[in-house]
Structure formats: C-alpha cells, structure tokens
Write a protein that holds these residues in place. Structure first.
Motif, short mmCIF file in Angstrom:
data_model
loop_
_atom_site.label_atom_id
_atom_site.label_comp_id
_atom_site.label_asym_id
_atom_site.label_seq_id
_atom_site.Cartn_x
_atom_site.Cartn_y
_atom_site.Cartn_z
N THR A 22 -0.11 -6.74 -11.73
CA THR A 22 -1.09 -7.52 -10.97
C THR A 22 -2.30 -6.66 -10.58
OG1 THR A 22 -0.11 -6.99 -8.83
CG2 THR A 22 0.77 -8.93 -10.00
N ASP A 23 -3.36 -7.34 -10.18
CA ASP A 23 -4.54 -6.63 -9.68
C ASP A 23 -4.18 -5.77 -8.48
OD1 ASP A 23 -6.15 -7.68 -11.64
OD2 ASP A 23 -6.95 -9.29 -10.38
N ASP A 24 -3.27 -6.26 -7.64
CA ASP A 24 -2.85 -5.47 -6.48
C ASP A 24 -2.18 -4.17 -6.92
OD1 ASP A 24 -2.69 -5.22 -3.62
OD2 ASP A 24 -0.52 -5.53 -3.82
N GLN A 25 -1.33 -4.24 -7.95
CA GLN A 25 -0.70 -3.04 -8.48
C GLN A 25 -1.75 -2.11 -9.09
OE1 GLN A 25 2.12 -5.53 -10.79
NE2 GLN A 25 3.61 -3.93 -10.32
N ARG A 27 -4.59 -1.49 -8.16
CA ARG A 27 -5.32 -0.71 -7.14
C ARG A 27 -4.81 0.72 -7.11
NH1 ARG A 27 -3.75 -3.02 -1.95
NH2 ARG A 27 -4.77 -1.19 -1.13
N SER A 84 4.97 2.14 -12.82
CA SER A 84 4.85 0.74 -12.36
C SER A 84 6.13 -0.02 -12.65
CB SER A 84 3.66 0.04 -13.02
OG SER A 84 3.87 -0.11 -14.41
N PHE A 87 5.80 -6.99 -12.58
CA PHE A 87 5.67 -7.83 -11.38
C PHE A 87 6.87 -8.75 -11.20
CE2 PHE A 87 4.31 -11.88 -9.49
CZ PHE A 87 3.98 -11.42 -8.21
N GLN A 90 9.99 -6.89 -9.68
CA GLN A 90 9.89 -6.19 -8.40
C GLN A 90 10.93 -6.71 -7.40
OE1 GLN A 90 5.72 -6.53 -7.26
NE2 GLN A 90 5.36 -4.48 -8.04
N GLU A 123 -2.78 5.51 0.56
CA GLU A 123 -2.67 4.17 1.14
C GLU A 123 -1.44 3.42 0.64
OE1 GLU A 123 -6.27 1.97 0.58
OE2 GLU A 123 -7.52 3.58 1.41
N ASN A 124 -0.76 3.94 -0.39
CA ASN A 124 0.37 3.25 -0.99
C ASN A 124 1.67 3.69 -0.31
OD1 ASN A 124 2.18 1.93 -2.63
ND2 ASN A 124 1.21 2.56 -4.54
N LYS A 147 -8.74 6.68 -7.61
CA LYS A 147 -8.59 5.52 -6.72
C LYS A 147 -8.37 5.93 -5.27
CE LYS A 147 -6.96 2.97 -10.67
NZ LYS A 147 -6.28 1.82 -11.17
#
Length: 164
Positions: A22-25, A27, A84, A87, A90, A123-124, A147
């Motif tokens: 996903t786009d969130d991942q 990041r 990763s 999705f 998870q 931040e993760n 990032k």
C-alpha cells in the motif's frame, strides 16, 4: 506449513505480481519490483521471499559488501533492506516468523557474515518494535535516508545464526 525463505527467481514473478503493497507501506519501504530491478544490475543484492502455501507473504533484499558499508564499519556485515509484508497477509505473524528464520538463512547462504544490519525509519514504530522482538539492537547509530531519519539496528551472528 511454516514459512520458507527462498531466493527470488523469475519463476516467482507471477506470484510477486499479486503481492500488494500500500501507499502507507511505501512511506517506509520500496516496492519489490524496484528492488528486483536493482538486484538484476547489482550482484551484491539478493532478493528473498517468504513463501507459505505457494504464496509470497514477505519480501526483502540482503545486500552484501557495499550496501552494508553505509550502515556499519563491520567488515562481515549484510544489510537487510526493503522488508515488507503483503498487505493481505499483515497481522498473521508472518513478518515475525520470517525474521526468526533470517539468522539461520543468512548463516547458511552467507557463512562469512557475522552481523546483519538494517535502517528503520524513526517514525515507523511498529517496524522498530518488530525488529527489536526479532533480536535486532539499536546501538545508537542514526543516518538520513531517502524517506527520513533512520535508526540503524544490528544483529550479531555466531556460526549457528544465534544472537551473541
């Protein structure tokens, strides 16, 4: 059936095409297809997948030599990058299982390696906790990544793939 860690090869391409990130991942990590393209140009990069019931659950790259040098001055280190989880997979414990098997996998395929290292985005928090639970240690090193700020974490191996 447990997860099995295997080096990526083009026979797995169709399964990887169904891998959802996903786009969130994104990041915090890169897309597997980009990592595979880079690996085809760089023999020091080794894409690895975790497979369960013929389905890819996780993806990462083990980057030898020059890749690890930015993160540690240890001469026998390998960098874990682009980690990763699909999705749709998870929350099932696959990332934890994958990281639990990683030391043995590294010792089997890279017997000269004495340390695994990774950079996790400051931040993760979920990933930091996961890596800590898997035995990676924050020794206080920081650097800037593409990032944001990265926390550098280390895992020291002995010959059986156990943390020392």
């Amino acid at each position: 059936m447990e997860l099995e860690l295997v080096f990526y090869n083009d026979d797995l391409k169709q399964q990887l095409d169904n891998y959802t990130i996903t786009d969130d991942q994104l990041r915090f990590t890169g897309h597997p297809n980009e990592a595979i393209a880079l690996a085809k140009e760089d023999p020091e990069r080794h894409p690895v997948v975790a497979v369960r019931h013929n389905m890819i659950t996780n993806f990462f790259v083990l980057h030898e030599k020059n890749g690890a040098r930015l993160y540690t001055n240890h001469p026998h280190a390998i960098l874990l990058r682009t980690f990763s989880t699909d999705f749709h997979q998870q929350g099932k414990g696959y990332a934890r299982q994958c990281l639990k098997q990683l030391p043995h996998f590294v010792c089997t395929h890279f017997p000269e390696i004495e340390q695994m290292v990774l950079g996790v985005n400051a931040e993760n928090l979920a990933a930091q906790n996961l890596y800590r639970q898997a035995g990676f240690v924050d020794e206080g090193d920081r650097m800037m990544g593409k990032k944001g700020e990265l926390i550098i974490m280390h895992y020291h191996l002995d010959k059986e793939g156990v943390y020392r």
